[in-house]
Design a protein around this motif. Sequence first.
Motif, PDB file in Angstrom:
ATOM      1  N   SER A  26    -116.244 -43.065  33.878  1.00  0.00           N
ATOM      2  CA  SER A  26    -117.637 -43.020  34.366  1.00  0.00           C
ATOM      3  C   SER A  26    -118.483 -42.602  32.977  1.00  0.00           C
ATOM      4  O   SER A  26    -117.842 -42.114  32.043  1.00  0.00           O
TER       5      SER A  26
ATOM      6  N   THR B 199    -119.096 -39.641  28.057  1.00  0.00           N
ATOM      7  CA  THR B 199    -117.956 -40.687  29.253  1.00  0.00           C
ATOM      8  C   THR B 199    -116.972 -39.870  29.328  1.00  0.00           C
ATOM      9  O   THR B 199    -116.559 -38.923  28.587  1.00  0.00           O
TER      10      THR B 199
ATOM     11  N   LEU C  96    -121.600 -43.793  42.878  1.00  0.00           N
ATOM     12  CA  LEU C  96    -120.198 -43.427  43.129  1.00  0.00           C
ATOM     13  C   LEU C  96    -119.851 -44.356  44.116  1.00  0.00           C
ATOM     14  O   LEU C  96    -118.531 -44.136  44.715  1.00  0.00           O
TER      15      LEU C  96
ATOM     16  N   THR D 264    -116.663 -45.231  41.608  1.00  0.00           N
ATOM     17  CA  THR D 264    -115.625 -44.217  40.929  1.00  0.00           C
ATOM     18  C   THR D 264    -116.044 -43.019  41.472  1.00  0.00           C
ATOM     19  O   THR D 264    -116.725 -42.871  42.209  1.00  0.00           O
TER      20      THR D 264
ATOM     21  N   TYR E 165    -122.530 -32.864  35.020  1.00  0.00           N
ATOM     22  CA  TYR E 165    -122.362 -34.510  34.716  1.00  0.00           C
ATOM     23  C   TYR E 165    -122.709 -35.060  35.832  1.00  0.00           C
ATOM     24  O   TYR E 165    -122.251 -35.013  37.081  1.00  0.00           O
TER      25      TYR E 165
ATOM     26  N   VAL F 216    -123.223 -38.994  38.041  1.00  0.00           N
ATOM     27  CA  VAL F 216    -123.093 -40.349  38.012  1.00  0.00           C
ATOM     28  C   VAL F 216    -123.827 -41.151  38.857  1.00  0.00           C
ATOM     29  O   VAL F 216    -124.028 -40.760  40.183  1.00  0.00           O
TER      30      VAL F 216
ATOM     31  N   ASN G 199    -121.777 -40.530  31.962  1.00  0.00           N
ATOM     32  CA  ASN G 199    -123.021 -39.685  32.203  1.00  0.00           C
ATOM     33  C   ASN G 199    -124.332 -40.283  32.325  1.00  0.00           C
ATOM     34  O   ASN G 199    -124.827 -41.002  31.404  1.00  0.00           O
ATOM     35  N   GLU G 200    -125.018 -40.271  33.204  1.00  0.00           N
ATOM     36  CA  GLU G 200    -126.269 -40.978  33.533  1.00  0.00           C
ATOM     37  C   GLU G 200    -126.998 -40.770  32.575  1.00  0.00           C
ATOM     38  O   GLU G 200    -127.870 -41.559  32.204  1.00  0.00           O
TER      39      GLU G 200
END
Length: 155
Positions: A81, A55, A22, A25, A17, A19, A83-84
């Motif tokens: 968050s 998410t 950062l 979060t 996962y 992000v 996930n990108e």
Amino acid sequence: MKLIAYNDKFKEQIETYQVKNLVFTGLPQNAIKISQENINYHPVLLVNELNEICTFFILDYGDDKFKYTNNINSLLLRSFSTNERFLRKGYALAALRSLPRYIQTNYPNIQEITLGVNKRNVAAQKLYEKAGFKKEPKTYTGKKGPQLIFSKAIL
């Protein structure tokens, strides 16, 4: 899409996962480690039809919530968050809109969700407002600066 409690079936996906930013979060991997030692931390996932984690967030029963609310029947939403891979596809909003029903089902004594969002994180503020959270008049000063407090009643 559905909200589910984290379990080890998703361990590999959590490890990959990502992000994008950062600043505001933390990584889900770290939050899950904390949850293994802290009984008040409840990791929750929004998964899509393919069972992919879109998410992630923590529902926290602990005393940290009292920095944001006086309501003993509340949960603190933290470590939120997306996930990108799933950014800007509506998953974060879907997770927040599904949250009241998830809480009613799994935490029937809870009357309120509360959270802090960094004053500089305007995008998150707009997201929470769009999901029906109300900005409270007070603020909290956290490690990364002033936190605006948002809450949502669970009816």
